[in-house]
Design an enzyme around this catalytic site. Structure first.
Site, PDB file in Angstrom:
ATOM      1  N   HIS A   1     -10.252   8.983   5.162  1.00 35.01           N
ATOM      2  CA  HIS A   1      -9.158   8.411   5.952  1.00 35.01           C
ATOM      3  C   HIS A   1      -8.849   9.286   7.166  1.00 35.01           C
ATOM      4  O   HIS A   1      -8.569   8.777   8.260  1.00 35.01           O
ATOM      5  CB  HIS A   1      -7.916   8.247   5.077  1.00 35.01           C
ATOM      6  CG  HIS A   1      -7.887   6.964   4.310  1.00 35.01           C
ATOM      7  ND1 HIS A   1      -7.319   5.815   4.805  1.00 35.01           N
ATOM      8  CD2 HIS A   1      -8.375   6.644   3.082  1.00 35.01           C
ATOM      9  CE1 HIS A   1      -7.448   4.833   3.915  1.00 35.01           C
ATOM     10  NE2 HIS A   1      -8.089   5.316   2.860  1.00 35.01           N
TER      11      HIS A   1
ATOM     12  N   HIS B   1     -13.577   0.987   2.068  1.00 38.75           N
ATOM     13  CA  HIS B   1     -13.263   0.821   0.647  1.00 38.75           C
ATOM     14  C   HIS B   1     -14.285  -0.056  -0.069  1.00 38.75           C
ATOM     15  O   HIS B   1     -14.426   0.048  -1.287  1.00 38.75           O
ATOM     16  CB  HIS B   1     -11.838   0.305   0.464  1.00 38.75           C
ATOM     17  CG  HIS B   1     -10.855   1.431   0.365  1.00 38.75           C
ATOM     18  ND1 HIS B   1     -10.635   2.121  -0.801  1.00 38.75           N
ATOM     19  CD2 HIS B   1     -10.073   2.021   1.307  1.00 38.75           C
ATOM     20  CE1 HIS B   1      -9.750   3.072  -0.597  1.00 38.75           C
ATOM     21  NE2 HIS B   1      -9.390   3.044   0.677  1.00 38.75           N
TER      22      HIS B   1
ATOM     23  N   HIS C   1       0.835  -1.201   0.000  1.00 39.19           N
ATOM     24  CA  HIS C   1       0.000   0.000   0.000  1.00 39.19           C
ATOM     25  C   HIS C   1       0.868   1.249   0.000  1.00 39.19           C
ATOM     26  O   HIS C   1       0.578   2.223  -0.713  1.00 39.19           O
ATOM     27  CB  HIS C   1      -0.932  -0.020   1.216  1.00 39.19           C
ATOM     28  CG  HIS C   1      -2.079   0.918   1.098  1.00 39.19           C
ATOM     29  ND1 HIS C   1      -2.399   1.840   2.070  1.00 39.19           N
ATOM     30  CD2 HIS C   1      -2.996   1.103   0.116  1.00 39.19           C
ATOM     31  CE1 HIS C   1      -3.453   2.539   1.701  1.00 39.19           C
ATOM     32  NE2 HIS C   1      -3.841   2.108   0.522  1.00 39.19           N
TER      33      HIS C   1
ATOM     34  N   GLU D   1     -10.530  10.070  -5.441  1.00 41.27           N
ATOM     35  CA  GLU D   1      -9.378   9.875  -4.549  1.00 41.27           C
ATOM     36  C   GLU D   1      -9.049  11.086  -3.664  1.00 41.27           C
ATOM     37  O   GLU D   1      -8.863  10.875  -2.461  1.00 41.27           O
ATOM     38  CB  GLU D   1      -8.148   9.431  -5.346  1.00 41.27           C
ATOM     39  CG  GLU D   1      -7.048   9.016  -4.383  1.00 41.27           C
ATOM     40  CD  GLU D   1      -5.786   8.593  -5.096  1.00 41.27           C
ATOM     41  OE1 GLU D   1      -4.916   8.032  -4.434  1.00 41.27           O
ATOM     42  OE2 GLU D   1      -5.654   8.837  -6.290  1.00 41.27           O
TER      43      GLU D   1
ATOM     44  N   HIS E   1       1.193   3.965  -3.400  1.00 44.60           N
ATOM     45  CA  HIS E   1       0.993   5.408  -3.291  1.00 44.60           C
ATOM     46  C   HIS E   1       2.286   6.183  -3.552  1.00 44.60           C
ATOM     47  O   HIS E   1       2.248   7.382  -3.847  1.00 44.60           O
ATOM     48  CB  HIS E   1       0.413   5.758  -1.925  1.00 44.60           C
ATOM     49  CG  HIS E   1      -1.047   5.454  -1.814  1.00 44.60           C
ATOM     50  ND1 HIS E   1      -2.018   6.308  -2.281  1.00 44.60           N
ATOM     51  CD2 HIS E   1      -1.713   4.371  -1.325  1.00 44.60           C
ATOM     52  CE1 HIS E   1      -3.216   5.791  -2.082  1.00 44.60           C
ATOM     53  NE2 HIS E   1      -3.062   4.606  -1.501  1.00 44.60           N
TER      54      HIS E   1
ATOM     55  N   HIS F   1     -12.177  10.943  -0.697  1.00 45.30           N
ATOM     56  CA  HIS F   1     -11.585   9.701  -0.189  1.00 45.30           C
ATOM     57  C   HIS F   1     -10.544   9.967   0.887  1.00 45.30           C
ATOM     58  O   HIS F   1     -10.537   9.325   1.946  1.00 45.30           O
ATOM     59  CB  HIS F   1     -10.963   8.904  -1.343  1.00 45.30           C
ATOM     60  CG  HIS F   1      -9.960   7.886  -0.900  1.00 45.30           C
ATOM     61  ND1 HIS F   1      -8.605   8.160  -0.846  1.00 45.30           N
ATOM     62  CD2 HIS F   1     -10.104   6.612  -0.456  1.00 45.30           C
ATOM     63  CE1 HIS F   1      -7.965   7.089  -0.401  1.00 45.30           C
ATOM     64  NE2 HIS F   1      -8.838   6.141  -0.157  1.00 45.30           N
TER      65      HIS F   1
ATOM     66  N   HIS G   1      -7.640  -0.873  -5.499  1.00 48.59           N
ATOM     67  CA  HIS G   1      -8.320  -0.927  -4.202  1.00 48.59           C
ATOM     68  C   HIS G   1      -9.509  -1.890  -4.220  1.00 48.59           C
ATOM     69  O   HIS G   1      -9.805  -2.535  -3.204  1.00 48.59           O
ATOM     70  CB  HIS G   1      -8.745   0.478  -3.776  1.00 48.59           C
ATOM     71  CG  HIS G   1      -7.598   1.329  -3.316  1.00 48.59           C
ATOM     72  ND1 HIS G   1      -6.763   2.002  -4.183  1.00 48.59           N
ATOM     73  CD2 HIS G   1      -7.126   1.608  -2.065  1.00 48.59           C
ATOM     74  CE1 HIS G   1      -5.837   2.646  -3.493  1.00 48.59           C
ATOM     75  NE2 HIS G   1      -6.028   2.422  -2.214  1.00 48.59           N
TER      76      HIS G   1
END
Length: 690
Positions: A368, A404, A208, A349, A212, A364, A237
């Site tokens: 988080h 997700h 992950h 995103e 990114h 998104h 994802h």
């Protein structure tokens, strides 16, 4: 002395130590100009240099350059950094711009040595490694493993005092391996702990981070604007969630319940038992039934209101339902086409490629942040961020998959409005798949039975154990593994000429946790891609044998866990084979988790194989298997090239189809085949050396 490009990786070693300390067991020492020393070391720097350089093999001269103004870096050096935080990623993007302007390797190295000692170590490594993978001077360099640089983000902190004792007291050749505990975050009273082997797997969380890293949210457009970037966010994802669903079913647990009402308490608690390496504060836990609240944390630069978050979501859903998005000029852009998913991915995103960030917001990423600070939203307790607020830890948290799964449902809402695939798009008339088997290459192995088990492996953490003695620092840990196997595919080419096709291989559970067989439009969302490759078919019968080791989704253990010291020993004229052996392009699913765990009695799965027409799949790139960094191209694309498949990602399962069951779908197309396979888990531990 000629400057070796691999020396750039020395700036990745022991991220919190000053640049002038020796690196890689006294292999390297950076000879710094006077003005590179921070205020703390300015008056004593040269004395320290002589102390540390004495036994160093290679003294790297750092040239004087025009030193950058870093006043814009308003981030505590010992604080938190996360690409999910708008302020943080904006600072990181500006730093990337500074590095990308470097004209020589020496300048890039010097800039790294200067900046490293003045900014947050975690942010520096994020920025520096993004640049190394994208700068014209360094993009062919292998990247080091993030777990070696920041081991605190990946494992129980109980190992670090043990490693400190071992490295400080015992000579290198006599040091013992420190064993990392398994299941250290909760007891068996917590049902979700049955999935800890997956959620807390080091390779999963490294993946992950590195995904990114290759696909950052902000930065110079030459870094961010990659082919089909938004679509790949959606697909990668969605595959993470599909894999998690298979693990849940393998363990007799129900499928994930998506989290879609953001005013509803989060049922699952999670206490990660980690510390932040930058300040040694605990990564915060979340109690069961925590309710999300507005986040107002000026200490870390985060301001997120639930009302704004829900307003952005409403705009996104409205755009999907009306079939177009609105850009900053008020122009409508249709999304009811194959390109729409890419536009939506960049909006959801959201990256700097969003067509209208004011209207569609930072949805998104703000989600988080809402989860990551739900335990202390206004900072009254001065608590650190929780696991959902960091890309290296978010996949550890059960709520990641609930969140997700809802994100995926938004993309699926769009896909359901597109026309279903027709026969011309799905078929390849001259090709007929007659049979498919999977086979472990041992005489005693039964066909279509795959095996999983526990494996114990070692990694060396010496590159991230700052201010500790030199030499190895080995940690042993347990993880899921599977026996290697082959796909054996019998295919007829019913034409009179050679044909080129794309073989697509997926795996999905056969039934849910109640043993009910899954309908097609349920099962398609659980399809996990195992491989995709190009094949040549001669007229008549063909037998294709493909090793599971060649998966287009995964990267090998060896490439995932390369030590920095080994990478920095690459000579300037290293052969292509030497580089290929070490190459880790920073992206790919860990190969040891190619298969779900299965069950001791054997869990039933459906293996789907399709051969599509390469003429409809091809893009203007070489075949991925022949390209550097092409190991995991299904998840990660190809460096500096178009995504190597013209079809929508997840094809043919990315859209609904009007049939009851998977068998009905396959029966309509001779170029498809489905095979029942059993995945049997053996509860034994095998050492990697065996």
């Amino acid at each position: 002395m000629s400057f070796n490009k691999s020396w750039l990786l020395v700036n990745c070693v022991r991220p919190k130590e000053p640049s002038f300390t020796p690196k890689c067991n006294h292999q390297f020492f950076l000879d710094l100009p006077d003005d590179y020393f921070t205020e703390r070391y300015r008056t004593i720097g040269h004395n320290l240099e002589e102390k540390y350089a004495r036994d160093t093999q290679t003294r790297i001269p750092i040239p004087r350059i025009r030193l950058p103004d870093l006043s814009f870096v308003e981030l505590d050096r010992r604080g938190t950094f996360s690409p999910f935080v708008p302020k943080h990623r904006n600072i990181a993007a500006n730093l990337m711009g500074l590095f990308m302007e470097a004209q020589t390797i020496e300048e890039l190295m010097a800039l790294g040595a200067y900046v490293k000692d003045r900014v947050n170590p975690y942010m520096f490594q994020y920025v520096y490694q993004v640049v190394l993978k994208h700068h014209r001077l360094s993009k062919d360099l292998p990247l080091p493993s993030i777990v070696e640089q920041f081991p605190e983000n990946f494992m129980d902190p109980v190992v670090f005092p043990l490693l400190q004792e071992e490295t400080s007291v015992v000579d290198d050749e006599d040091r013992r391996v420190v064993f990392l505990p398994s299941n250290f975050t909760a007891s068996d009273l917590e049902d979700e702990q049955r999935l800890a082997y997956f959620r807390e797997d080091i390779g999963v969380n490294m993946h992950h981070w590195h995904w990114h890293l290759v696909y950052p949210l902000e930065g110079p457009l030459e870094i961010v604007a990659k082919d089909r970037r938004g679509e790949l966010f959606y697909y990668m994802h969605s595959q993470l969630v599909a894999r998690y669903e298979s693990e849940r079913l393998s363990n007799g647990m129900p499928r994930t319940v998506q989290y879609e009402n953001f005013r509803e308490p989060v049922k699952e608690g999670y206490f990660p038992k980690l510390v932040k390496g930058t300040n040694m504060r605990a990564v915060a836990g979340r109690a069961p039934n925590t309710t999300l609240k507005d986040v107002n944390r000026p200490d870390v630069g985060i301001f997120v209101s639930l009302a704004q978050f829900e307003g952005w979501l409403d705009q996104i859903l409205m755009a999907i339902d009306q079939g177009f998005v609105v850009d900053t000029n008020g122009q409508a852009i249709s999304i009811n086409n194959d390109q729409g998913i890419d536009i939506l991915g960049n909006i959801i995103e959201s990256s700097v490629l969003s067509v209208n960030p004011d209207l569609y917001g930072d949805w998104h990423n703000s989600g988080h942040d809402l989860f990551g600070y739900s335990h202390d939203p206004d900072g009254r307790y001065l608590e650190e961020v929780g696991p959902m607020g960091d890309v290296t830890t978010s996949m550890r948290d059960p709520v990641f998959y609930r969140y997700h799964k809802y994100v995926n449902s938004i993309f699926d809402r769009h896909k359901r409005l597109l026309p279903q695939y027709n026969r011309l798009q799905l078929s390849y008339d001259p090709v007929n798949i007659n049979n498919v088997n999977v086979q472990i290459p041992k005489e005693t192995a039964a066909p279509n039975v795959l095996l999983t088990f526990w494996q114990r492996s070692q990694i060396d953490l010496s590159g991230g154990l700052d201010f500790q003695a030199d030499g190895s620092a080995l940690v042993s840990f347990q993880h899921l593994q599977h026996a290697d196997f082959d796909y054996v595919i019998d295919v007829s080419n019913n034409s009179s000429q050679n044909l080129t096709g794309t073989c697509r291989i997926f795996l999905a559970p056969n039934c849910d946790d109640t043993c009910r067989e899954l309908y097609f439009n349920e099962q398609r969302k659980l399809m996990v891609e195992l491989d995709k490759f190009t094949l040549e078919l001669t007229p008549g019968d063909n037998r294709i044998v493909r090793s599971s080791l060649a998966s287009s989704v995964t990267i090998s253990w060896e490439k995932s866990f390369q030590t920095i010291g080994k990478l920095t020993r690459l000579s300037e004229n290293a052969s292509a084979e030497e580089i290929s052996d070490l190459e880790f392009c920073g992206c790919g699913w860990p190969h040891h988790l190619l298969l779900p765990k299965g069950s001791p009695d054997g869990a039933a799965f459906r293996l789907f194989v399709m051969i599509s027409n390469f003429a409809d799949d091809a893009v203007n790139t070489p075949i991925p298997e022949n390209v550097a960094c092409g190991d995991a191209h299904s998840f990660c694309g190809l460096q500096d090239q178009l995504y190597p498949d013209a079809r929508p990602m997840g094809f043919p399962f990315d859209r609904p189809f009007d049939v009851p069951m998977l068998d009905d779908f396959v029966a309509m197309h001779g170029n498809m085949f489905v095979q029942e396979v059993t995945i049997r888990f053996v509860d034994e531990v095998v050492n990697r050396e065996q």
